[in-house]
Design a protein around this motif. Structure first.
Motif, short mmCIF file in Angstrom:
data_model
loop_
_atom_site.label_atom_id
_atom_site.label_comp_id
_atom_site.label_asym_id
_atom_site.label_seq_id
_atom_site.Cartn_x
_atom_site.Cartn_y
_atom_site.Cartn_z
N ALA A 41 -0.19 16.07 -0.82
CA ALA A 41 0.30 14.70 -0.73
C ALA A 41 -0.84 13.73 -0.43
O ALA A 41 -1.71 14.02 0.40
N HIS A 42 -0.84 12.60 -1.10
CA HIS A 42 -1.85 11.56 -0.87
C HIS A 42 -1.46 10.81 0.40
O HIS A 42 -0.36 10.28 0.52
N GLN A 43 -2.39 10.72 1.35
CA GLN A 43 -2.08 10.11 2.64
C GLN A 43 -2.52 8.65 2.75
O GLN A 43 -2.36 8.03 3.79
N GLY A 44 -3.05 8.09 1.66
CA GLY A 44 -3.53 6.72 1.73
C GLY A 44 -2.75 5.73 0.89
O GLY A 44 -3.27 4.67 0.53
N LEU A 45 -1.50 6.04 0.58
CA LEU A 45 -0.70 5.21 -0.31
C LEU A 45 -0.04 4.04 0.42
O LEU A 45 0.08 4.03 1.65
N SER A 46 0.43 3.08 -0.35
CA SER A 46 1.21 1.98 0.21
C SER A 46 2.51 2.51 0.81
O SER A 46 2.97 2.05 1.85
N GLU A 47 3.09 3.50 0.13
CA GLU A 47 4.31 4.13 0.61
C GLU A 47 4.40 5.53 0.03
O GLU A 47 4.10 5.75 -1.14
#
Length: 217
Positions: A82-88
């Motif tokens: 999972a990408h942890q730097g997203l807007s949501e």
């Protein structure tokens, strides 16, 4: 909606590979897609991963100051992709819920090069459009002719009477992100009957054994 751009595209779901592919052109195309979305202030909705082309598109949109929403099932979060730097980041219980959440959030859909998951998602939104369950534009970024076999398969299905030829217009195709988004902005849904009666049936002695929906008779 205006006459020139009938579709308001504020949010685009992008389907693409969790691998980078064998050619650098795919990576470059993913970057260009991300840049094109960010420049138009279009929100990216995607599978939520930090790997492969999907991670490339997300990172590019974020670097350009754009908004990115990831939708990912719990079992993939647990595998630490999972990408942890997203807007949501939206976590779902399973893959099916993820797909429908992405469809709900998007005003249009674009497939980049990818594998089985990408093809599944592309065919799902095409099938839903055929059934008139949505009229949102669907595009493929045809980098290095990647989707040529898919287009040929759809053409074959129409030629052999398994779907109307009008359904070929459900898909916008370009190898240029800017051109593709413009095509999608100007896309118009063409309603066509899903079920048709083949001409051979009228001369077949077994025609009484076959059924054609009453709405098509």
């Amino acid at each position: 909606m205006n006459a020139q751009n009938p579709n308001t595209l504020k949010s685009i779901a992008v389907y693409c590979g969790s691998n980078l592919g064998a050619r650098p052109e795919y990576h470059k195309a993913a970057q260009q897609m991300g840049q094109a979305l960010a420049q138009r202030d279009m929100r990216l909705v995607y599978g939520g991963g930090n790997i492969g082309l999907m991670g490339t598109v997300a990172d590019t949109v974020l670097e350009q100051g754009g908004e990115v929403v990831g939708v990912i099932p719990t079992f993939l979060v647990e595998k630490e992709v999972a990408h942890q730097g997203l807007s949501e980041l939206i976590e779902t219980t399973d893959m099916a819920t993820r797909k429908y959440k992405m469809i709900e959030l998007a005003d249009g859909f674009i497939a980049l090069a990818g594998g089985l998951g990408t093809f599944e998602e592309l065919y799902e939104v095409l099938s839903l459009a055929q059934l008139r369950l949505h009229a949102k534009p669907i595009g493929v970024l045809n980098t290095h002719g990647f989707f040529d076999p898919v287009i040929a398969t759809l053409q074959k299905a129409a030629d052999e009477g398994f779907m109307p030829h009008a359904n070929l217009s459900l898909l916008c195709v370009s190898d240029d992100p800017d051109e593709l988004l413009e095509m999608m902005a100007n896309y118009r849904f063409i309603d066509a009957p899903k079920w048709t009666r083949p001409t051979w049936l009228d001369t077949s002695p077994e025609k009484a054994l076959h059924h054609t929906p009453k709405s098509q008779l």
